[in-house]
Design an enzyme around this catalytic site. Structure first.
Site, PDB file in Angstrom:
ATOM      1  N   ASP A  91      -5.706  -3.807  -2.717  1.00  0.00           N
ATOM      2  CA  ASP A  91      -4.753  -3.569  -1.415  1.00  0.00           C
ATOM      3  C   ASP A  91      -4.147  -4.677  -0.797  1.00  0.00           C
ATOM      4  OD1 ASP A  91      -3.373  -2.717   1.038  1.00  0.00           O
ATOM      5  OD2 ASP A  91      -4.429  -0.727   1.016  1.00  0.00           O
ATOM      6  N   SER A 124       0.675  -1.187  -0.014  1.00  0.00           N
ATOM      7  CA  SER A 124      -0.060  -0.107   0.061  1.00  0.00           C
ATOM      8  C   SER A 124       0.950   1.250   0.032  1.00  0.00           C
ATOM      9  CB  SER A 124      -1.037   0.173   1.257  1.00  0.00           C
ATOM     10  OG  SER A 124      -2.084   0.895   0.983  1.00  0.00           O
TER      11      SER A 124
END
Length: 298
Positions: free
Chosen positions: A153, A38
């Site tokens: 993610d 991320s």
């Protein structure tokens, strides 16, 4: 002896990674490989591309006065709230046509195949595309298509990817965790600051206007609830993963004073990471030197 650093997720809180890298550099610890998830993927990719932490810091400090709203303005679709074209445009303005394969420092980032619910490690191809997949928070960002996969993610499966470094030959691993437990007492919701023009503020406006019209209480809205849920799950997952994939050193950065989309406070968050790393860097440096001296050929 190869040294690897794993940079975890946490949205704006992840700007603390920059301060951590600065403090480690001061101790002479320069990573030979980087794995990120991320925001950790974004910071790690830029660090590996530019080769200087000062350049990465300058980039992040630009958020304080930058007008990022055009890139992050809500454009709801069936699979995400943010326009994929706009976030891709932003990442291409940062990374250009750079490819992971061409980086001098090996870089890896994680994503999750949302259909098969499997972790995917990206170690080649477009840097911008890889980072976009790794930062694609479900619901907020549209999943990224990569071949037949739809990626989101990486923090859903591997929020601090130490294991990737070990599998790639790192003899000394450092994990950086910027997701911390929430405050013990629930604080009243603050009104948005005049300068708050980033994602959360815009999504707040959208949610209030379109989905929660007429509600004036201080209950968290849909986006706040979802992001808090993500952070809570990642907090527990990080603890479990670090027990299994135990690194040689862990730097925990207390970012509880910051919200996940307060990108307009880069200097404070970077300093927070720097101070946390400095408290640990002396001991880490001693352990690193002992391992380095014991390595064959040292």
């Amino acid at each position: 002896m190869k040294t690897g650093i794993a940079l975890g997720g946490g949205a704006a809180k992840g700007l603390a990674h920059i301060g951590v890298l600065k403090a480690l550099h001061e101790e002479g610890i320069v990573p030979d490989m980087v794995a990120g998830t991320s925001i950790g993927a974004l910071i790690g990719a830029l660090y590996c591309l530019r080769g200087e932490i000062g350049v990465v810091e300058e980039f992040a400090l630009g958020f304080e006065n930058a007008e990022l709203s055009p890139y992050l303005a809500p454009r709801p679709s069936s699979s995400g709230l943010i326009s994929e074209k706009r976030i891709q445009s932003f990442l291409e303005s940062v990374f250009g046509s750079a490819r992971i394969d061409d980086l001098d420092v090996p870089f890896f980032c994680t994503a999750v195949d949302i259909r098969r619910r499997r972790e995917i490690v990206i170690a080649k191809g477009s840097l911008a595309s890889a980072v976009r997949a790794s930062i694609s928070i479900p619901v907020v960002f549209k999943p990224v298509r990569r071949g037949k996969r739809f990626l989101v993610d990486g923090g859903l499966a591997n929020p601090v990817p130490v294991d990737i470094l070990k599998k790639s030959g790192a003899a000394f691993t450092i994990a950086v965790n910027v997701i911390t437990p929430p405050p013990a007492r629930l604080r009243p919701r603050k009104l948005p600051r005049p300068r708050e023009k980033l994602l959360l503020a815009r999504l707040d406006q959208f949610i209030s206007r379109r989905l929660l019209s007429g509600r004036q209480d201080r209950e968290p809205n849909v986006i706040e609830t979802f992001l808090a849920t993500m952070e809570t799950m990642q907090e527990r997952l990080i603890a479990a993963r670090l027990r299994v994939d135990k690194p040689d050193a862990i730097i925990h950065v207390d970012t509880s004073a910051y919200k996940m989309f307060e990108f307009y406070r880069p200097a404070e968050i970077i300093r927070c990471g720097e101070e946390a790393a400095r408290r640990e860097s002396g001991e880490i440096a001693r352990a690193w030197r002992r391992r380095h001296d014991a390595a064959p050929g040292a």
